[in-house]
Design a protein around this motif. Structure first.
Motif, PDB file in Angstrom:
ATOM      1  N   SER B  86       0.832  -1.209   0.000  1.00  0.00           N
ATOM      2  CA  SER B  86       0.000   0.000   0.000  1.00  0.00           C
ATOM      3  C   SER B  86       0.868   1.261   0.000  1.00  0.00           C
ATOM      4  O   SER B  86       0.509   2.277  -0.592  1.00  0.00           O
ATOM      5  CB  SER B  86      -0.963  -0.015   1.186  1.00  0.00           C
ATOM      6  N   ASN B  87       2.009   1.188   0.641  1.00  0.00           N
ATOM      7  CA  ASN B  87       2.886   2.364   0.650  1.00  0.00           C
ATOM      8  C   ASN B  87       3.589   2.585  -0.685  1.00  0.00           C
ATOM      9  O   ASN B  87       3.999   3.699  -0.996  1.00  0.00           O
ATOM     10  CB  ASN B  87       3.921   2.242   1.765  1.00  0.00           C
ATOM     11  N   LEU B  88       3.762   1.516  -1.448  1.00  0.00           N
ATOM     12  CA  LEU B  88       4.373   1.662  -2.767  1.00  0.00           C
ATOM     13  C   LEU B  88       3.581   2.636  -3.630  1.00  0.00           C
ATOM     14  O   LEU B  88       4.149   3.408  -4.407  1.00  0.00           O
ATOM     15  CB  LEU B  88       4.444   0.306  -3.475  1.00  0.00           C
ATOM     16  N   ALA B  89       2.257   2.588  -3.467  1.00  0.00           N
ATOM     17  CA  ALA B  89       1.393   3.469  -4.257  1.00  0.00           C
ATOM     18  C   ALA B  89       1.775   4.932  -4.044  1.00  0.00           C
ATOM     19  O   ALA B  89       1.893   5.713  -4.990  1.00  0.00           O
ATOM     20  CB  ALA B  89      -0.063   3.225  -3.886  1.00  0.00           C
ATOM     21  N   LYS B  90       2.003   5.312  -2.780  1.00  0.00           N
ATOM     22  CA  LYS B  90       2.367   6.706  -2.490  1.00  0.00           C
ATOM     23  C   LYS B  90       3.682   7.073  -3.182  1.00  0.00           C
ATOM     24  O   LYS B  90       3.859   8.175  -3.676  1.00  0.00           O
ATOM     25  CB  LYS B  90       2.546   6.902  -0.979  1.00  0.00           C
ATOM     26  N   ALA B  91       4.612   6.120  -3.198  1.00  0.00           N
ATOM     27  CA  ALA B  91       5.920   6.432  -3.752  1.00  0.00           C
ATOM     28  C   ALA B  91       5.889   6.501  -5.271  1.00  0.00           C
ATOM     29  O   ALA B  91       6.496   7.377  -5.881  1.00  0.00           O
ATOM     30  CB  ALA B  91       6.937   5.376  -3.297  1.00  0.00           C
ATOM     31  N   VAL B  92       5.157   5.592  -5.874  1.00  0.00           N
ATOM     32  CA  VAL B  92       5.164   5.518  -7.340  1.00  0.00           C
ATOM     33  C   VAL B  92       4.290   6.606  -7.958  1.00  0.00           C
ATOM     34  O   VAL B  92       4.610   7.171  -8.995  1.00  0.00           O
ATOM     35  CB  VAL B  92       4.686   4.124  -7.807  1.00  0.00           C
ATOM     36  N   GLY B  93       3.206   6.917  -7.293  1.00  0.00           N
ATOM     37  CA  GLY B  93       2.328   7.950  -7.841  1.00  0.00           C
ATOM     38  C   GLY B  93       0.884   7.574  -7.601  1.00  0.00           C
ATOM     39  O   GLY B  93       0.561   6.406  -7.362  1.00  0.00           O
ATOM     40  N   LYS B  94       0.035   8.570  -7.686  1.00  0.00           N
ATOM     41  CA  LYS B  94      -1.365   8.349  -7.354  1.00  0.00           C
ATOM     42  C   LYS B  94      -1.998   7.329  -8.295  1.00  0.00           C
ATOM     43  O   LYS B  94      -1.700   7.285  -9.483  1.00  0.00           O
ATOM     44  CB  LYS B  94      -2.143   9.663  -7.421  1.00  0.00           C
ATOM     45  N   GLY B  95      -2.824   6.557  -7.689  1.00  0.00           N
ATOM     46  CA  GLY B  95      -3.536   5.576  -8.484  1.00  0.00           C
ATOM     47  C   GLY B  95      -2.793   4.280  -8.714  1.00  0.00           C
ATOM     48  O   GLY B  95      -3.318   3.364  -9.340  1.00  0.00           O
ATOM     49  N   TYR B  96      -1.554   4.158  -8.218  1.00  0.00           N
ATOM     50  CA  TYR B  96      -0.816   2.920  -8.459  1.00  0.00           C
ATOM     51  C   TYR B  96      -1.392   1.799  -7.609  1.00  0.00           C
ATOM     52  O   TYR B  96      -1.563   1.940  -6.402  1.00  0.00           O
ATOM     53  CB  TYR B  96       0.670   3.099  -8.137  1.00  0.00           C
ATOM     54  N   ASP B  97      -1.675   0.703  -8.244  1.00  0.00           N
ATOM     55  CA  ASP B  97      -2.256  -0.433  -7.532  1.00  0.00           C
ATOM     56  C   ASP B  97      -1.383  -1.660  -7.815  1.00  0.00           C
ATOM     57  O   ASP B  97      -1.364  -2.175  -8.932  1.00  0.00           O
ATOM     58  CB  ASP B  97      -3.691  -0.668  -8.021  1.00  0.00           C
ATOM     59  N   ALA B  98      -0.672  -2.065  -6.799  1.00  0.00           N
ATOM     60  CA  ALA B  98       0.285  -3.162  -6.993  1.00  0.00           C
ATOM     61  C   ALA B  98      -0.419  -4.415  -7.492  1.00  0.00           C
ATOM     62  O   ALA B  98       0.072  -5.103  -8.393  1.00  0.00           O
ATOM     63  CB  ALA B  98       1.040  -3.441  -5.691  1.00  0.00           C
ATOM     64  N   GLU B  99      -1.611  -4.704  -6.922  1.00  0.00           N
ATOM     65  CA  GLU B  99      -2.288  -5.942  -7.305  1.00  0.00           C
ATOM     66  C   GLU B  99      -2.642  -5.954  -8.788  1.00  0.00           C
ATOM     67  O   GLU B  99      -2.627  -6.987  -9.446  1.00  0.00           O
ATOM     68  CB  GLU B  99      -3.542  -6.140  -6.444  1.00  0.00           C
ATOM     69  N   GLU B 100      -2.934  -4.771  -9.305  1.00  0.00           N
ATOM     70  CA  GLU B 100      -3.261  -4.682 -10.736  1.00  0.00           C
ATOM     71  C   GLU B 100      -2.029  -4.642 -11.620  1.00  0.00           C
ATOM     72  O   GLU B 100      -2.039  -5.121 -12.756  1.00  0.00           O
ATOM     73  CB  GLU B 100      -4.079  -3.412 -11.015  1.00  0.00           C
ATOM     74  N   SER B 101      -0.955  -4.021 -11.098  1.00  0.00           N
ATOM     75  CA  SER B 101       0.178  -3.704 -11.977  1.00  0.00           C
ATOM     76  C   SER B 101       1.306  -4.724 -11.939  1.00  0.00           C
ATOM     77  O   SER B 101       2.053  -4.873 -12.913  1.00  0.00           O
ATOM     78  CB  SER B 101       0.766  -2.330 -11.595  1.00  0.00           C
ATOM     79  N   VAL B 102       1.467  -5.407 -10.805  1.00  0.00           N
ATOM     80  CA  VAL B 102       2.616  -6.315 -10.688  1.00  0.00           C
ATOM     81  C   VAL B 102       2.282  -7.653 -11.332  1.00  0.00           C
ATOM     82  O   VAL B 102       1.357  -8.343 -10.905  1.00  0.00           O
ATOM     83  CB  VAL B 102       3.017  -6.517  -9.210  1.00  0.00           C
ATOM     84  N   GLY B 103       3.034  -7.999 -12.358  1.00  0.00           N
ATOM     85  CA  GLY B 103       2.794  -9.270 -13.033  1.00  0.00           C
ATOM     86  C   GLY B 103       3.708 -10.373 -12.532  1.00  0.00           C
ATOM     87  O   GLY B 103       3.353 -11.549 -12.529  1.00  0.00           O
ATOM     88  N   ILE B 104       4.915  -9.978 -12.136  1.00  0.00           N
ATOM     89  CA  ILE B 104       5.900 -10.968 -11.712  1.00  0.00           C
ATOM     90  C   ILE B 104       6.519 -10.535 -10.380  1.00  0.00           C
ATOM     91  O   ILE B 104       6.883  -9.368 -10.217  1.00  0.00           O
ATOM     92  CB  ILE B 104       7.030 -11.118 -12.754  1.00  0.00           C
ATOM     93  N   VAL B 105       6.587 -11.455  -9.448  1.00  0.00           N
ATOM     94  CA  VAL B 105       7.342 -11.202  -8.222  1.00  0.00           C
ATOM     95  C   VAL B 105       8.566 -12.120  -8.237  1.00  0.00           C
ATOM     96  O   VAL B 105       8.419 -13.347  -8.371  1.00  0.00           O
ATOM     97  CB  VAL B 105       6.507 -11.466  -6.956  1.00  0.00           C
TER      98      VAL B 105
END
Lengths: 511, 511
Positions: B86-105
């Motif tokens: 959830s904190n990644l969103a603040k760092a990357v920019g508004k609206g960033y949703d890791a669950e939607e955007s991250v394809g590979i861990v």
């Protein structure tokens, strides 16, 4: 007549090698004359066999082998030594009396702990032995028999002096960095004999003999001789000798570290022993009896028996790494000649290695692992000897020990592998020449790269030498293989040389 | 929009490093753009601190550090990962949703056992993890945390794929002789995960990153690059890379073997552990509880506590060799910079070393032991790379890791020592140039011996290179020091590179 003769004893757990020497008169630098040599060997059925070969200095000429009357089960029995002494008379000549003639008894002791010099002692002054006795617990299979024999000779030859020569002493010159393991200063203050957990090195009497022999062959002083010595037998080690001093060697706290042996693992991950059994790593507490490294009891080098009283303890994992590993474990045979013979015949049948049997593949892997580690040590010591502040040109790469001298297969494989490197045979090598020239030319013979050849090859590579096996009595050892991997070079003669030098140096403590 | 971003996770026992990448669009060979990077770190008082550095690809520019609300005592807690996402969103920019955007861990796993390739898996298909789970008992402090994090990400990012990268995989090319310990074929058939007791090697993602970076610097292909890499940090190893393949490395079955680390002994006599306590060697049977190598319990890398349930067992001796030894034990400090600073100031005060304090002498010994072993491995690998049947000219000796890159003292000492040898700096070296040129020129910089210089010096010596530390968040680890000695090189980026290559290779198992 002053008691002048020197009896050198080399005691294992199931054998006792001996040589009887008479120093030259008048004193000279010549080696002492051999009066007799031989061995007592225990048989697995309980008896003991004495073999005596009269030397050039004896009046008799008859080699004798006999079963001793004693029903011996212990090589350290005083009765066996007594029989040896009385039989020596027959071999050397009528009227020979060991008690009157033997002035010095030399003993080879594998682990000398911190002792840098030989110990000289005589009857009534055995106190010096306490320091070495204490090490027995540390190196239970190494020192036990030898120390008993020391006590026996002091009793049976009460006017003689005993000289104790330690295989570790040759490596007293190891620089601090090579001597030290990265451990806290005193991880084990309560160790027997206050032994420090550091690198000691072994095969020292052998290296000393080799250094002397090679220097003599090169017509130079030991203190001007720089060598890498591959001492390869059922126990194998490598040593970097710089200007006559050991500056690194592959064996460490015990003979286990370094090169693989016939049954020794050599260097492995230090945590490997803890992974030999999966039991305590699965999350359950062990029951206290079956731990991952349970203890077995080893009495005097023999297979431990339930209920033995006088025993030394070693862990099962340590036992495994010393006795069940090594190139023998990989190949299924501890006979290195058999290993290379398998590879040779497989290659003749199937050069492309497509249809090798499992046994042939195992032999190849065992050989490759042995050679891989050897190349590693040679490379490591090459760079250390070439390093500043005092880089030394390497006078020779020396092969010794049963494998080092006899395995032309290994030497040829290694020569091809190292061709063109600084440790290859200078000027190239000729395997046919090796095979024809090796026998009976000893103790040192040139394998290639002699001074003349170097002029034509811009100094690429080094001289290769072999230092001959001096094994008057050939016999296979079982347990003793572990203890005296260095058996082949003439440790008894080397001890006699040292004893004579000590005796003539004028600082003898002889009363 | 397809979930395209890559989250690389590098989990230790008390820290979790991460980097979030966005691959280039359209696809190219350029490295992916960093959106954010940082770490979660447990504090000894029980909390957890999250640090995020927005990358060039983020909209925000603000580095943030915050205490997490959770009273965390376990880096593998799903709550901590949730907060990170959830904190990644603040760092990357508004609206960033890791669950939607991250394809590979991507996950770094230290011990992969026999796994030669990365494992790719996704939610509902965790069966492949069983093989790796089984290894946890074998390498309890290494894999435990990472595998828990794998499970957590599959839960929190259910549409993502997990890529497991193993540090051991890079060394899958070790020849049989280098892989094999001289042990019987199956000394421990019942080991967890059917693990074979062989040499695996570690620091693999780091070596892979270094190989890629150095090849790029030399403008050649990795498969044409031959290097000796000294990867020196609190965990230290050396690797011989021949035409892009690891042919030997100093770590073995576990990271304990080989070079000394800050708290690891490195290679010692395999029987040394059994001599750490004198108790069972004195002739008395142990009582079954206090053996020479009693067990301690280590839970998830923490100091074991009485009564802990979920625990992994290791022997006290193994613990000692991993945690209480190494150059830190010799010097009294695990800070290598402090060790060399002590030597430098002592030399300035007293160049002849006559009146050095005990502390100064200890620092010198620790340094000398470290350097001695390093010279040994360099020499060993030099000869192996130069050996037939396919000798390779060595393109460079590479220094990496915290010590390798930062310690100009070590590099200068080594350069002087190796001067004039085949592994010295070709054309000589200039320590002043080293000091001034090292910073900010990365990731690779020349220490000396570049191609131009070689023409004047007849090829004596080799090129020396350093591969730069890529450590966005500098923090000291305690337990994790043991686990991630290879922390400094960019393992997260390397995983992302591998993931992109895998993704584009067309054989992705993505459904």
């Amino acid at each position: 007549m002053r008691a002048n003769d020197i009896l050198s004893l080399n005691a294992g757990s199931s054998s006792l090698k001996f040589q009887l020497f008479r120093p030259t008169a008048p004193p000279s630098t010549d080696d002492p004359t051999v009066l007799a040599s031989g061995s007592i060997k225990l048989s697995s059925s309980g008896g003991a066999k004495l073999s005596i070969v009269p030397g050039p200095g004896s009046e008799s000429g008859q080699e004798t082998t006999q079963e001793l009357a004693q029903d011996a089960s212990d090589i350290t029995s005083p009765d066996l030594l007594k029989e040896l002494l009385s039989n020596l008379a027959k071999a050397v000549g009528k009227g020979y009396d060991a008690e009157e003639s033997v002035g010095i008894v030399c003993h080879r002791i594998v682990h000398g702990g911190e002792e840098e010099e030989p110990i000289v002692l005589w009857k009534g002054h055995e106190k010096a032995l306490e320091r070495i006795d204490a090490l027995a617990a540390f190196a239970p299979l190494h020192n036990f028999a030898a120390l008993k024999v020391v006590h026996n000779t002091l009793t049976l030859l009460p006017s003689s002096h005993s000289h104790l020569y330690f295989d570790t002493s040759f490596h007293r010159t190891l620089p601090p960095a090579a001597q030290t393991y990265p451990l806290p200063p005193s991880p084990s203050p309560a160790l027997p004999g206050n032994l420090h957990l550091r690198r000691y090195g072994f095969h020292g009497l052998s290296y000393s003999f080799i250094l002397t022999s090679i220097s003599s062959h090169l017509i130079t002083l030991p203190s001007h001789t720089t060598l890498i010595v591959a001492h390869l037998g059922s126990g194998a080690s490598v040593c970097a000798i710089k200007n006559g001093e050991s500056i690194d060697t592959s064996m460490g706290l015990t003979p286990l570290e370094g090169m693989p042996g016939s049954t020794r693992s050599g260097t492995v991950d230090p945590s490997l022993g803890y992974h030999l059994s999966p039991l305590p790593r699965t999350g359950e507490q062990p029951d206290g009896k079956e731990t991952f490294a349970p203890l077995v009891r080893a009495k005097n080098g023999q297979t431990p028996e339930e209920g033995d009283e006088e025993c030394h303890l070693m862990s099962r994992a340590e036992y495994f790494l010393n006795k069940k590993a090594g190139y023998g474990a990989l190949a299924g045979t501890t006979d290195f000649g058999e290993i290379t013979a398998r590879i040779q015949s497989a290659r003749e049948r199937d050069p492309k290695e497509n249809n090798w049997t499992e046994e042939e593949k195992k032999a190849k892997l065992a050989f490759d692992v042995f050679e891989d580690r050897l190349v590693g040590f040679i490379g490591s010591y090459y760079l250390k000897l070439s390093s500043r502040p005092s880089p030394q040109p390497i006078d020779a790469l020396v092969f010794s020990g049963g494998i080092g001298e006899q395995s032309s297969f290994l030497r040829e494989s290694l020569a091809r592998k190292l061709e063109g490197t600084p440790m290859g045979v200078r000027g190239g090598f000729d395997p046919d020449r090796w095979k024809s020239e090796l026998e009976g030319k000893g103790p040192v013979y040139d394998l290639g790269g002699s001074a003349n050849e170097s002029e034509n090859t811009h100094g690429v590579g080094v001289r290769w030498l072999a230092c001959e096996v001096h094994c008057l009595i050939a016999f296979r050892l079982t347990w003793a293989d572990w203890i005296f991997g260095a058996f082949q070079t003439d440790e008894e003669l080397q001890m006699a040389r040292l004893a004579i030098a000590h005796d003539r140096s004028g600082d003898s403590e002889r009363s």
